[in-house]
Write an enzyme that holds these catalytic residues in place. Sequence first.
Site, PDB file in Angstrom:
ATOM      1  N   CYS A  27       0.865  -1.171   0.000  1.00  0.00           N
ATOM      2  CA  CYS A  27       0.000   0.000   0.000  1.00  0.00           C
ATOM      3  C   CYS A  27       0.902   1.222   0.000  1.00  0.00           C
ATOM      4  CB  CYS A  27      -0.968  -0.024   1.182  1.00  0.00           C
ATOM      5  SG  CYS A  27      -0.164  -0.171   2.784  1.00  0.00           S
ATOM      6  N   HIS A 556      24.792   1.769  13.924  1.00  0.00           N
ATOM      7  CA  HIS A 556      24.975   1.578  12.476  1.00  0.00           C
ATOM      8  C   HIS A 556      26.214   2.358  12.056  1.00  0.00           C
ATOM      9  CE1 HIS A 556      24.366   2.091   8.163  1.00  0.00           C
ATOM     10  NE2 HIS A 556      23.460   1.135   8.199  1.00  0.00           N
TER      11      HIS A 556
END
Length: 629
Positions: A27, A556
């Site tokens: 969607c 990260h």
Amino acid sequence: MRKYEQLAKNILEGVGGKENVVGLTHCITRLRFKLKDESAAQTQEIKNMDGVVTVMQAGGQYQVVIGNHVPDVFELVNEFIGSISAEAGSEKKLKPFDALLDNISGIFQPFLAIMTAGGMIRGLTALLVFLGAFDRQSGAFRMLDNIGDSVFMFLPVFIGLTTARKFKVNEFVGMLLGAGLMNPNLSLNTLRGLMDAPETILFPGTILESPVFQTVFGIPWMARNYASSVIPIIFIVILASYVQKLFKKVIPAVVANFIVPFLTVLVTLPIGFLVVGPIFTIATDLLMAFFEAIVAFSPILFGVVAGFFWQILVMFGLHWAIIPMGILQFTENGWQQITGPLMLVAFGQTAALLALYFKMKDPKEKSLALPAIASGIVGITEPAIYGFTLKRKAVFIYTCIAGAVGSGFVMARDVKMWNQGGLGVFTLPNFIRPDGSLDDLNTKLIGSAIAIVVAFTLTWFFHKEPEMEVTTNEGPKAAPSKEKKSLIEAPIKGEVLALSSIKDEAFASGLLGKGVAINPSEGKVVAPANGVLTTLFPTKHAVGITTDEGVELLIHVGMDTVQLDGEHFKALVKQGDRVQKGQTLVEFDMEAIKAKGYSLVTPVIVTNTNTFSDVVETKMNKAILSIVR
């Protein structure tokens, strides 16, 4: 699109590989997987991935929320999956309601984008007529309005295609079945024009009244006009799935490629015209009559209930039980009241976030709220919901109340939406009536204003943001508060930067969680607290730690360093290990990574931010983050 290639690969691996995928759609903001075994998916690891906002499991679907770039990721995942094929019985059997939602979303979702395009073209045309650019008798109006109407006129063809995909029928057979229903020579209007009078009339004087102009093999042909119809083609294609399966068993493989489609259409379409089409057209008429009776009984009650629960339904994918009803009402009447009034709910959500913006004490969080506000204005509220209001549960309830009040007002005034398509502000032209009247639009704007005022006011007066830590000349100290706080130390030595300064929207927007960025001065990642190494990416560029206090951290190293595929990184621990504060987890060659053109700015984020009252940057002792409980 290719910049999301690694994300697509990681998601596919996280859901259990392509062997575990039996269906995939998307969607506006999320990938919707249908998995053989949802327990095989590594949900926590997927949640920790760069570019993934969260994971939802509802309605028989495994939903990975990733934001506005979902079409690009979908194309890549689909490419890696290739042709999805599952033997009968290999799919996880869904509960009846989940199966219904799965089928409905699988049929309607793929063509919502073109339906939106068609609706926006018609809405723009109506707006241009109102502004005097041309009139309704002009060639410009005739061309543009009918271009926009084409998707609605030929709905049976589109639905034939998507239903065929869902029920594993030859896609071109599905399209042909839809086109057959659309053939003007087989319509009720044509037969009525050819005959002076019907041979007989079935169910005279009732809602089911059906003129019969001809018979076929002695069977009364209750002809219908199937242009813009929704339900009949779905069940005709479902019938075709059984017919096709039967012929595949008995037709030799050498000629099955063309004989099976030939026999499938030859058998299915006449049954569709004589039996399935009339039955489900009558069923559709009864269903719409039932719905209209509910609205007539109490339009305000319908608006209030639907407006309150709409956001909750959308979050869990349950709105698919309602969307087809709106499409059906529109194709039947040329207007609809089912989902149209609910479009203002997005404005309430956005207004609540705007109130939060003015109340927020953390400048970094304020900067993250602005993109979410802009997204909400155009009708995409996931960033506002998942990033801000849902974790402040009372504020989310305020937005539901605002949706209820605004929708109740709109329904009380009998507002209709005259075109389909668009979200947020882009739905507004759909409320301009075909004759150019702005009555419905004006009421819609008032209803939207009501939702905005209610959400903003409730949030402004009843929500209190937690106090931030403050720094004085005597050193850092916390403002008076009864809330429990815990501190997270830096996992990498270096300069601490604002998370919003990162040149990566997924991190900078805060959708993945709050935190900070560090520009490393040493090529080493250490455990900032005692806990368990819950995630170690194969490329070793990112690690996830769950501390003993329940804080889930993602560290990260650098931007886009996943593309190094582990080169210049060395892991000293393995996933699942228990780690102690200060223990070295990963070493990396700073100079070699920089030489290849990669930034080493490292986000350190709390991926379960929603679990806590707040997460703020701090300079207390060696800490970089303060977790407010």
